[in-house]
Design an enzyme around this catalytic site. Structure first.
Site, PDB file in Angstrom:
ATOM      1  N   HIS A 214     -11.257   5.773  -1.465  1.00 44.99           N
ATOM      2  CA  HIS A 214     -11.431   5.197  -0.122  1.00 44.99           C
ATOM      3  C   HIS A 214     -12.449   4.057  -0.142  1.00 44.99           C
ATOM      4  CE1 HIS A 214      -9.921   9.246   1.630  1.00 44.99           C
ATOM      5  NE2 HIS A 214      -8.931   8.370   1.626  1.00 44.99           N
TER       6      HIS A 214
ATOM      7  N   ARG B  85      -2.370  -1.701  -3.781  1.00 45.00           N
ATOM      8  CA  ARG B  85      -3.419  -0.685  -3.844  1.00 45.00           C
ATOM      9  C   ARG B  85      -2.990   0.335  -4.884  1.00 45.00           C
ATOM     10  NH1 ARG B  85      -4.785   4.029   0.510  1.00 45.00           N
ATOM     11  NH2 ARG B  85      -6.798   4.667  -0.340  1.00 45.00           N
TER      12      ARG B  85
ATOM     13  N   ARG C   8      -4.928  18.999   0.648  1.00 44.82           N
ATOM     14  CA  ARG C   8      -5.745  19.173  -0.546  1.00 44.82           C
ATOM     15  C   ARG C   8      -6.967  20.025  -0.217  1.00 44.82           C
ATOM     16  NH1 ARG C   8      -6.057  12.847  -1.807  1.00 44.82           N
ATOM     17  NH2 ARG C   8      -4.798  12.652   0.091  1.00 44.82           N
TER      18      ARG C   8
ATOM     19  N   ASN D 162       0.873  -1.174   0.000  1.00 47.25           N
ATOM     20  CA  ASN D 162       0.000   0.000   0.000  1.00 47.25           C
ATOM     21  C   ASN D 162       0.911   1.225   0.000  1.00 47.25           C
ATOM     22  OD1 ASN D 162      -1.905   2.001   0.424  1.00 47.25           O
ATOM     23  ND2 ASN D 162      -2.986   0.906   2.037  1.00 47.25           N
TER      24      ASN D 162
ATOM     25  N   GLU E 200      -7.867  -1.430   4.989  1.00 47.98           N
ATOM     26  CA  GLU E 200      -7.689  -1.494   3.540  1.00 47.98           C
ATOM     27  C   GLU E 200      -6.778  -2.645   3.129  1.00 47.98           C
ATOM     28  OE1 GLU E 200      -8.037   3.315   2.741  1.00 47.98           O
ATOM     29  OE2 GLU E 200      -6.214   2.456   3.588  1.00 47.98           O
TER      30      GLU E 200
END
Length: 398
Positions: free
Chosen positions: A178, A90, A237, A7, A382
């Site tokens: 996500h 990922r 962001r 990841n 995840e």
């Protein structure tokens, strides 16, 4: 069978080694190489019991992705480690062609190369990582998993932008991200014997933030769009902006204007721009508590943007049965949860302050007894979801 999950981020690689095959995947080892290229790279590696396997030193040399991968490979091939039978990654953006998690071959790599135009700051590093790992583990299958797959259930009204059809035909739409986090929460609820809420909002709040609306455990809308830059205010962001502001920023730049604005919006905006502080919620809260007005304003703007997203999805679905917080901020910052849901009592949303401040493993409920809406906190697993999908693809012979 042992599945290595990679990841990767812009300056870090998280990795986990799972045992799978005869049962659902179980994590055996977890590690991270962080600060890649900063000159201060650190390395952690532990087994499932928390035993340190890093060799006694957290400092390593990793000035680029190739050197970071060397650190990861050295760890998973160390003494006493099981053989790696498959590798899962990922990947931020699959582009318009890849709509499912997939075993990687040369055609898939070509599709990922074409997807770079949608995520030029994220996909190139992932592609480099995959190439490096494929060269080091050439005899095992490699798989790409995408956050966007979970959002394929969104209706066209949630996906389409109000732009000319020629761009939509090229794959310009709202993809959402996500998704692996959201999927893991739905899965965890089932494991915890929690009846799946029909209408649910998941707020994944970390360095990157998004809010997703689910009906029957399936995504129907989300705040992030074509890229992970849009939606609510995040660490670095800005979230959604007036398109005219982006044009203004472009006109102010020199040289490669698009690259300059892209870097600004992904690394120099959000709460770091508002607060003037590093990307760390704890530090921002501490500064605000000492009277730093910029820090206080950044917290107010962050809270306001998430509150608007949650409230908007409650209106979209005609009510909500559960709200779930996940991600580094969502899971660990009780004050953010209180502030985001504050004032929603008239909507049937009330937090139990004592439960909200307690810390425990897995999914936990923090809603007050009088709350008509269940409120939960859950970890974003995840890496586990990547291992689950890789295991399923292997079992299916894909």
């Amino acid at each position: 069978m042992h599945i290595l999950v990679i990841n990767s981020g812009s300056s870090s690689i998280k990795f986990s080694l799972f045992e799978a095959g005869t049962r659902e995947p179980v994590s055996l080892y977890e590690g991270e190489v962080s600060g890649i290229g900063s000159g201060k790279t650190t390395f952690t590696f532990k087994d499932v019991n928390g035993r340190d396997l890093s060799g006694g030193s957290s400092a390593v040399k990793a000035d680029n992705a190739a050197e970071a991968i060397e650190v990861v490979v050295g760890a998973v091939r160390g003494p006493g480690m099981p053989d790696v039978d498959a590798v899962g990654y990922r990947v931020v953006h699959p582009g318009p062609k890849l709509k499912e998690h997939v075993r990687i071959n040369d055609d898939v790599m070509q599709d990922l190369e074409e997807a770079v135009t949608f995520a030029p700051l994220h996909d190139p590093s992932a592609i480099e990582m995959i190439c490096e790992m494929r060269s080091r583990f050439p005899a095992v299958p490699h798989y790409a998993c995408f956050d966007t797959v979970f959002h394929q259930t969104m209706p066209e009204a949630a996906m389409a932008y109000a732009i000319p059809m020629e761009y939509r035909a090229r794959g310009v739409r709202r993809y959402g991200f996500h998704g692996l986090s959201c999927e893991s929460i739905v899965r965890q609820m089932g494991e915890a014997k929690i009846r799946l809420p029909q209408r649910m909002v998941i707020a994944h709040l970390g360095s990157g933030c998004s809010v997703t609306a689910l009906v029957g455990g399936r995504s129907v809308d989300t705040t992030m769009g074509l890229t992970p830059t849009g939606g609510v205010v995040m660490g670095t962001r800005p979230g959604d902006l007036d398109p005219g502001l982006v044009l203004y920023l472009l006109r102010q730049q020199k040289g490669d204007r698009a690259a300059s604005v892209e870097k600004l919006l992904n690394h120099k905006a959000g709460m770091v721009a508002l607060s003037g502080l590093p990307n760390d919620m704890r530090g921002v809260r501490e500064a605000a508590g000492k009277g730093n007005q910029r820090a206080a304003l950044s917290l107010e703007i962050f809270t306001r943007s998430v509150k608007k997203a949650v409230g908007g999805f409650i209106a979209l679905m005609g009510g909500v049965d559960a709200i779930v917080f996940a991600g580094g901020i969502g899971e660990h910052d009780a004050r953010s949860r209180t502030e985001i849901l504050g004032g929603m009592e008239a909507l049937g949303v009330s937090v139990d302050s004592e439960l909200n401040c307690k810390v425990s493993e897995g999914v936990r409920r923090i809603s007050a007894s009088e709350s008509k809406t269940a409120i939960f906190v859950a970890p974003a697993k995840e890496d586990l979801m990547i291992a689950v999908h890789v295991d399923r693809m292997i079992q299916a012979g894909r």
